[in-house]
Write an enzyme that holds these catalytic residues in place. Structure first.
Site, PDB file in Angstrom:
ATOM      1  N   GLU A  49      -7.452   8.011   7.929  1.00  0.00           N
ATOM      2  CA  GLU A  49      -8.003   6.762   8.436  1.00  0.00           C
ATOM      3  C   GLU A  49      -7.291   6.477   9.754  1.00  0.00           C
ATOM      4  OE1 GLU A  49      -7.598   3.474   5.733  1.00  0.00           O
ATOM      5  OE2 GLU A  49      -8.498   2.082   7.175  1.00  0.00           O
ATOM      6  N   ARG A 274       1.645  13.205  -3.912  1.00  0.00           N
ATOM      7  CA  ARG A 274       1.954  12.950  -2.512  1.00  0.00           C
ATOM      8  C   ARG A 274       3.415  13.239  -2.240  1.00  0.00           C
ATOM      9  NH1 ARG A 274      -0.569   8.426  -1.062  1.00  0.00           N
ATOM     10  NH2 ARG A 274       0.717   7.836   0.680  1.00  0.00           N
ATOM     11  N   LYS A 284       1.829   3.546   6.016  1.00  0.00           N
ATOM     12  CA  LYS A 284       1.473   3.224   7.398  1.00  0.00           C
ATOM     13  C   LYS A 284       1.769   1.770   7.717  1.00  0.00           C
ATOM     14  CE  LYS A 284      -2.387   5.908   7.460  1.00  0.00           C
ATOM     15  NZ  LYS A 284      -3.751   6.237   7.773  1.00  0.00           N
TER      16      LYS A 284
END
Ligand code: ATP
Ligand code: MG
Length: 574
Positions: A49, A274, A284
């Site tokens: 994104e 992850r 982020k």
């Protein structure tokens, strides 16, 4: 075989062998190929994104997706997952492309944008509504929460759930035409309000958002939600294996439901764990906070785990790919020790970086018995690991600089460097003995060392077979060049700055994560090319900063020190 030690959430050392030629994802693909699923094709995608710069966690996903595609002679798409107009910016799109390319991967013709599919996604939503599988809902945000239920309590059906497809279609058309304010209506999939999985309780698939989009401008005022856009983007692009992180496991039933209801081509979603790394943060939102608050100098601050930060620090693409390989691909949630990342770059630079002598905190040494005006050229090995890198000449003279901490006025027993009356070897030079250490009368600090050298000891020769343990680096004062050195330390003082949600992660910032020094380097370093890497003997690996170095005045970033904490951990665990 590589031993990979992963520190689990509980902090136990857990060993696991990772012969990364294979992993559970490649096993699934092998089985698919044997079963001739997808006609033997493998198409993956990396779907960031564009609302921030990429970090080392994304690098793991990039290496996996592009790596798998390469292994099976397939291809990997780069898809900007740009369905949220409010948060996304063009500059991030550019930085993402740069980072993926820098890591060594190529998407060929396959740069895609979810926003390219807005039209198709709208049509798919229309189709769901027409089939009675989606509806326009007018519950306000607060009411919506009340209807949603909780993990142990089923949700309640919306009073609008059973309005006719015609009515919903008309409302959707008017939503798109901009007739309603944000939040007035949403389109929801009609699935199951009793599902134990909250994602299946009639999730929103389209909403009104009156914001300019960085690519489609003002063309749309309704935007698809992530879960709706993602599976269908995968399907439209003909992705075969949609690899994502574990938190999407609970979204998979929805992923499958949407594609099944629409009879669309159906990629397989596969989840892996992850990357979490100690002494840093990777969300982020938190990285943006550090950048926007000026806690760091920008997205490429060398202390950040961003790809641009690691690049600026001096990490190589190969070292990051090697790190990803050694971390491997599993379903275990855990923390990877940042020492493993450091180990990977150290290991590479040990073989490739030329050694040089640079004094970080200079202390002058005067050799009282060395002739004034005499200069000798000492031959130094450029890399003992690689003789083909040859030798260089470094000038030696009466006045030198050594590190301040290579001298101690009152030495401990195990201190083998210079002290009053003690000897040490100057690497590639002579054995010297300290005769006095005069102090600055004002500050009380040692202003210089007065030493004598033994002319018979040149280049490591010890005529009488004495043992002189300490070998220290030096530079000739008259020939030295001034260099700026930036010593970086971990950005946080604790292993898991995000662990306690009640405490602001920023309270764990390391106040000493950056120290700027003016050092003295051997003459050659005046010509150090921006972007080159060196080992400063006894100190660490350094990178001539590509932005701030100017010819004749290089600025060096510490990439990593020489102390390999990973090797110790691996020994203990293995
Ligand atoms: P954040 O949670 O920090 O906002 P994100 O997961 O939302 O990050 P995306 O841009 O959506 O960031 O991620 C793109 C891809 O990278 C996704 O497929 C995601 O699963 C993967 N990814 C993100 N973070 C990690 C990580 N720490 N380890 C491995 N893969 C990751
Ligand atoms: Mg995301």
């Amino acid at each position: 075989m590589n031993i990979h030690i992963e520190l689990t959430k509980r902090g136990n050392a857990m060993t696991e062998t990772a012969e990364t030629a294979s992993d559970f994802i490649r096993d699934i693909i092998d089985a698919d190929i044997r079963a001739d699923k997808n006609g033997g094709r493998v198409i993956t995608r990396f779907p960031p994104e564009p609302n921030g710069c990429l970090h080392i966690g994304h690098a793991k996903s990039i290496c996996l997706n592009f790596g798998v595609a390469a292994d099976y002679k397939g291809c990997c798409h780069l898809r900007m997952d740009d369905t949220n107009p409010a948060k996304e910016e063009v500059e991030y799109v550019d930085s993402i492309k740069q980072d993926v390319r820098w890591l060594g991967f190529d998407w060929g013709k396959h740069l895609h944008y979810a926003s390219d599919y807005f039209g198709k996604l709208y049509d798919y939503a229309v189709e769901l509504i027409r089939k009675g599988k989606a509806y326009a809902c007018a519950l306000g945000t607060e009411e919506f929460k009340g209807y949603r239920g909780s993990p142990d309590k089923p949700g309640k059906e919306s009073p609008w759930r059973n309005r006719s497809p015609e009515e919903s279609l008309e409302l959707f058309r008017r939503m798109r035409a901009g007739e309603f304010e944000e939040g007035a209506y949403v389109i929801r999939a009609k699935i199951d309000m009793n599902s134990p999985n909250a994602h299946m309780r009639d999730p929103v698939i389209f909403r009104i958002k009156k914001a300019e989009h960085h690519r489609t401008g003002g063309a749309w005022v309704v935007y698809p939600m992530y879960d709706f856009a993602h599976c269908l983007s995968d399907s439209i692009e003909g992705i075969t294996h949609s690899i994502c992180t574990l938190e999407f496991e609970v979204h998979r039933p929805l992923y499958d439901w949407i594609l099944n209801e629409l009879g669309a081509r159906h990629p397989q979603q596969i989840e892996f764990s992850r990357l979490n790394l100690t002494y840093t943060v990777m969300s982020k939102r938190k990285l943006i906070e550090l950048v926007k608050d000026g806690r760091v100098s920008g997205w490429d601050d060398p202390r950040l785990p961003t790809i641009s930060g690691l690049r600026r620090r001096g990490y190589t693409p190969a070292s990051i790919r090697e790190f990803a390989r050694r971390v491997g691909v599993t379903k275990f949630e855990g923390f990877t020790d940042i020492a493993l990342l450091e180990h990977c770059i150290r290991d590479e630079l040990n073989k490739t970086a030329p050694r040089v002598m640079v004094v970080q905190r200079p202390l002058k040494v005067v050799l009282e018995n060395y002739p004034a005006g005499q200069v000798e050229e000492m031959e130094c090995v450029n890399n003992p690991e690689d003789q083909s890198m040859g030798v260089r000449k470094v000038p030696f003279s009466r006045e030198l600089y050594i590190e301040r901490d290579d001298f101690e006025e009152n030495p401990r027993k195990d201190f083998f460097r210079l002290a009053p009356g003690r000897e040490a070897r100057l690497r590639y030079g002579y054995i010297v003995k300290c005769v006095s250490a005069p102090k600055d009368p004002q500050t009380g600090e040692i202003s210089e060392l007065r030493c004598v050298y033994n002319p018979a000891t040149r280049g490591g020769n010890v005529p009488d077979g004495r043992k002189v343990k300490g070998a220290i680096h030096w530079v000739s004062a008259a020939h030295a060049v001034d260099v700026q050195i930036r010593l970086y330390d971990r950005l946080f003082t604790v292993e898991r700055p995000e662990e306690n949600e009640a405490v602001d992660f920023k309270t764990h910032l390391n106040p000493c994560s950056l120290e700027v020094l003016m050092g003295k380097a051997e003459p050659l370093m005046g010509q150090a090319k921006a972007g080159s890497r060196y080992q400063f003997e006894r100190k660490g690996y350094f990178f001539a900063d590509p932005v701030e170095s100017v010819s004749g005045a290089p600025v060096f970033n510490l990439i990593v020190t020489l102390k390999d904490t990973w090797a110790k951990i691996a020994k203990r665990g293995g």
